[in-house]
Design an enzyme around this catalytic site. Structure first.
Site, short mmCIF file in Angstrom:
data_model
loop_
_atom_site.label_atom_id
_atom_site.label_comp_id
_atom_site.label_asym_id
_atom_site.label_seq_id
_atom_site.Cartn_x
_atom_site.Cartn_y
_atom_site.Cartn_z
N LYS A 258 0.80 -1.16 0.02
CA LYS A 258 -0.01 0.02 0.04
C LYS A 258 0.95 1.19 0.05
CE LYS A 258 -2.79 2.85 3.22
NZ LYS A 258 -3.79 2.64 4.16
N ASP A 263 -2.53 10.31 3.47
CA ASP A 263 -3.81 9.82 3.79
C ASP A 263 -4.79 11.06 4.53
OD1 ASP A 263 -6.48 8.56 4.51
OD2 ASP A 263 -5.48 7.20 5.68
N LYS A 270 -9.81 13.13 8.46
CA LYS A 270 -8.95 12.92 9.74
C LYS A 270 -8.89 14.14 10.74
CE LYS A 270 -6.04 8.90 8.30
NZ LYS A 270 -6.53 7.72 9.32
N ASP A 281 1.94 6.66 5.30
CA ASP A 281 0.87 5.76 4.75
C ASP A 281 1.28 4.95 3.43
OD1 ASP A 281 -1.19 4.48 5.52
OD2 ASP A 281 -2.87 5.80 4.70
N ASP A 340 -12.10 6.96 4.75
CA ASP A 340 -10.84 7.05 5.29
C ASP A 340 -10.26 5.42 5.52
OD1 ASP A 340 -8.41 7.82 6.62
OD2 ASP A 340 -9.19 7.96 8.59
N GLU A 342 -9.62 3.69 2.89
CA GLU A 342 -9.16 3.61 1.59
C GLU A 342 -8.05 2.85 1.25
OE1 GLU A 342 -7.48 5.39 3.65
OE2 GLU A 342 -5.45 5.02 3.20
N ARG A 344 -7.70 -0.48 1.69
CA ARG A 344 -8.38 -1.72 1.19
C ARG A 344 -8.90 -1.44 -0.30
NH1 ARG A 344 -12.23 -1.94 6.39
NH2 ARG A 344 -10.30 -0.83 7.06
N1 BES Z 1 -3.88 4.69 6.97
C1 BES Z 1 -4.94 4.68 8.03
C2 BES Z 1 -4.35 3.51 8.96
C3 BES Z 1 -3.45 4.10 10.11
C4 BES Z 1 -4.16 5.05 11.27
C5 BES Z 1 -2.28 3.84 10.22
C6 BES Z 1 -3.49 5.53 12.12
C7 BES Z 1 -1.60 4.44 11.27
C8 BES Z 1 -2.07 5.15 12.31
C9 BES Z 1 -5.99 3.85 7.19
O1 BES Z 1 -6.16 4.32 5.92
C10 BES Z 1 -7.20 4.29 8.08
O2 BES Z 1 -7.46 5.40 8.04
N2 BES Z 1 -7.88 3.24 8.59
C11 BES Z 1 -9.04 3.68 9.49
C12 BES Z 1 -9.95 2.63 9.12
C13 BES Z 1 -11.52 2.90 9.70
C14 BES Z 1 -11.96 4.19 9.07
C15 BES Z 1 -12.16 1.59 9.50
C16 BES Z 1 -8.58 3.76 10.91
O3 BES Z 1 -7.73 2.67 11.13
O4 BES Z 1 -8.89 4.37 11.55
ZN ZN Z 2 -4.53 4.84 5.08
MN MN Z 3 -7.22 6.02 5.67
#
Ligand code: BES
Ligand code: ZN
Ligand code: MN
Length: 493
Positions: A258, A263, A270, A281, A340, A342, A344
């Site tokens: 990825k 992000d 966020k 990311d 968010d 994204e 997947r």
């Molecule tokens: N890139 C983030 C995951 C992430 C968050 C990595 C914090 C490191 C620190 C990912 O794209 C994301 O935002 N995931 C969300 C998923 C949720 C919306 C189901 C998350 O983990 O909050």
């Molecule tokens: Zn992300």
């Molecule tokens: Mn995200």
């Protein structure tokens, strides 16, 4: 950095510094050196200046020896690979705190295996040498130029040389991943990553790079991936790096990393606090670059394809909105309940694309969920897989390389949580966010052996030492190397 192993008499080795890992009980070479120095090490231990505890270090100067300095590194309690690696890493950083130009390591009585031990010395030296550069004043170059790995006999020196080559390549690969991770998102864009991939292949016979741009991805019907990049002015790219180290009849290992170069969360924006860290990311993609780099250096006899979907996730007038339904390359439709989630969305199309290569195994690497940090903290990557043997091999590779993962389940109770009333699936669902994210990916990986590494906790560190770690390059390389060993032994049978 120049690495070499040597079995000449230790005191005859041409180096300004001796690195001497030892516990408080002096044994073997540490004992001999102590005797040669009239008990200098013993008196340091007796005075309490050096305890011998793992990862403690102490520098001795003004010695009656051929070395300008001796760097003692504690090994007491370093009883497993993880702790041995930590002790060796402490030694490698201690060397860089001195003005040493040439260092010789004399490690006896830690790990039995000189191949492994030497690889950790070289890897730790390379990672300790890394300095971020690219935005601002260039750092002073480090002074250390040569590292010798000493062993008592010649056959061990041959084994150690192999380890030094391998470990040096891993360290370089980690540094490649770290540098890409650390670069800000206004430099490290999807196009920048594509350029780096093309550059990596320049002049290489066993690496080719190809880049699919957005219109090519449209032709392939990658509607899910493109729904993420649509809100950004930076065009997305699907980067494909093909390393051919074995006969073309050998099925490839495909790595899918990825690379969301930034992000923001998109319309599901966020919060502002710490958002800068979302430049990391793309560390899954960066680790694929790191592995490719290490493969070029080690020339391992395997076929590995690296696929890096690279996009930026931004809010905009034309960005995807919560509730939008998109169609993935596989034909399955997805209700985007949260923009968010994204990662997947880009991985699913890249994973479908991976099927084209008739893979032996597919491993994706992604900073996918914040939830994995809640589950495993910042030390351990999440591992989910549709194949028990593959999962076990990755866990073992993690332990051996000190780059560990822990497995979480992919049971159907979790999969049910991504049900949607308006599409084949939703992109988020319920509790256990790391598992439901992997359940989503599992719907696109049914035709091959697959593992998913969630590196959201391990790819970078926050705080004063903020920076990318280069993980999980060591684990992936160990896995790839273990495959070559088993294939070679099959040939012998
Ligand atoms: N890139 C983030 C995951 C992430 C968050 C990595 C914090 C490191 C620190 C990912 O794209 C994301 O935002 N995931 C969300 C998923 C949720 C919306 C189901 C998350 O983990 O909050
Ligand atoms: Zn992300
Ligand atoms: Mn995200």
């Amino acid at each position: 950095m120049e690495f070499n192993a040597s079995s000449v008499q230790l005191l005859k080795i041409n180096a300004d510094s001796l690195v001497l890992p030892t516990g408080s009980q002096l044994e073997n070479v540490a004992k001999e050196i102590d005797e040669a120095l009239d008990g200098a090490i013993t008196s340091l231990i007796e005075s309490g200046d050096f305890s011998g505890k793992a990862s403690e270090s102490c520098v001795l100067l003004n010695l009656n020896s051929p070395f300008q300095r001796i760097i003692l590194v504690g090994t007491d309690g370093a009883s497993n690979p993880q702790k041995m690696i930590k002790a060796i890493e402490a030694g490698a950083s201690a060397v860089f705190k001195t003005p040493a130009v040439s260092a010789v390591w004399a490690i006896e009585g830690l790990a039995e295996d000189h191949d492994w031990q030497a690889s950790i010395v070289a890897r730790s030296t390379m990672t300790a040498a890394y300095q971020y550069s690219g935005t601002g004043k260039n750092p002073e170059p480090k002074k250390l130029k040569t590292v010798t790995y000493w062993c008592a006999n010649k056959s061990d020196a041959n084994t150690a040389n192999q380890g030094l080559n391998y470990g040096g390549a891993i360290g370089n690969g980690m540094n490649t991943a770290r540098q890409l991770g650390n670069l800000p998102a206004n430099i490290c864009t999807p196009n920048y990553l594509a350029e780096q991939a093309s550059r990596l292949a320049e002049g290489q016979v066993n690496l080719t790079t190809s880049i699919l741009n957005e219109s090519e991805m449209e032709k392939l019907k990658m509607g899910s991936l493109l729904s993420v990049s649509t809100g950004s002015v930076e065009p997305g790219n699907l980067i494909v790096m093909n390393y051919k180290g074995a006969d073309s009849s050998v099925k490839p290992i495909v790595l899918v990393g990825k690379a969301v170069t930034f992000d923001t969360g998109g319309i599901s924006l966020k919060p502002g606090r710490g958002m800068d860290e979302m430049k990391f990311d793309m560390c899954g993609g960066a680790s694929v670059f790191g592995v490719m780099n290490a493969l070029l250096e080690t020339k391992l006899p395997v076929n590995v394809i690296g696929i890096v979907p690279a996009v930026e996730n931004m809010p905009a007038g034309n960005a995807t909105k919560p509730g939008d339904v998109v169609t993935s390359m596989s034909g399955q439709t997805i209700e985007v309940l949260n923009t968010d989630a994204e990662g997947r969305l880009i991985l699913c199309d890249a994973l479908t694309y991976a099927g084209r290569f008739d893979p032996d195994t597919v491993i994706d690497i992604a900073t996918l969920t914040g939830a994995v940090i809640g589950a495993l903290g910042k030390f351990t990557s999440g591992l989910l897989s549709n194949d028990d043997e593959l999962a076990d091999q990755l866990l073992i590779s993690g332990t051996k390389s000190g780059d560990r993962a822990w497995r979480l389940p992919l049971w159907e109770e979790y999969d049910k949580q991504i049900k949607s009333n308006f599409a084949d699936m939703a992109n988020i669902g319920g509790e256990a966010g790391t598992i439901t994210a992997a359940c989503f990916l599992a719907r696109f990986t049914k035709s091959y052996k697959w593992a998913h590494l969630d590196i959201a906790g391990t790819a970078w560190v926050s705080g004063p030492q903020k920076g990318a770690t280069g993980r999980p390059v060591p684990m992936l390389m160990e896995y790839i190397r273990s495959k070559t060993v088993s294939e070679l032994s099959l040939i012998h049978i």
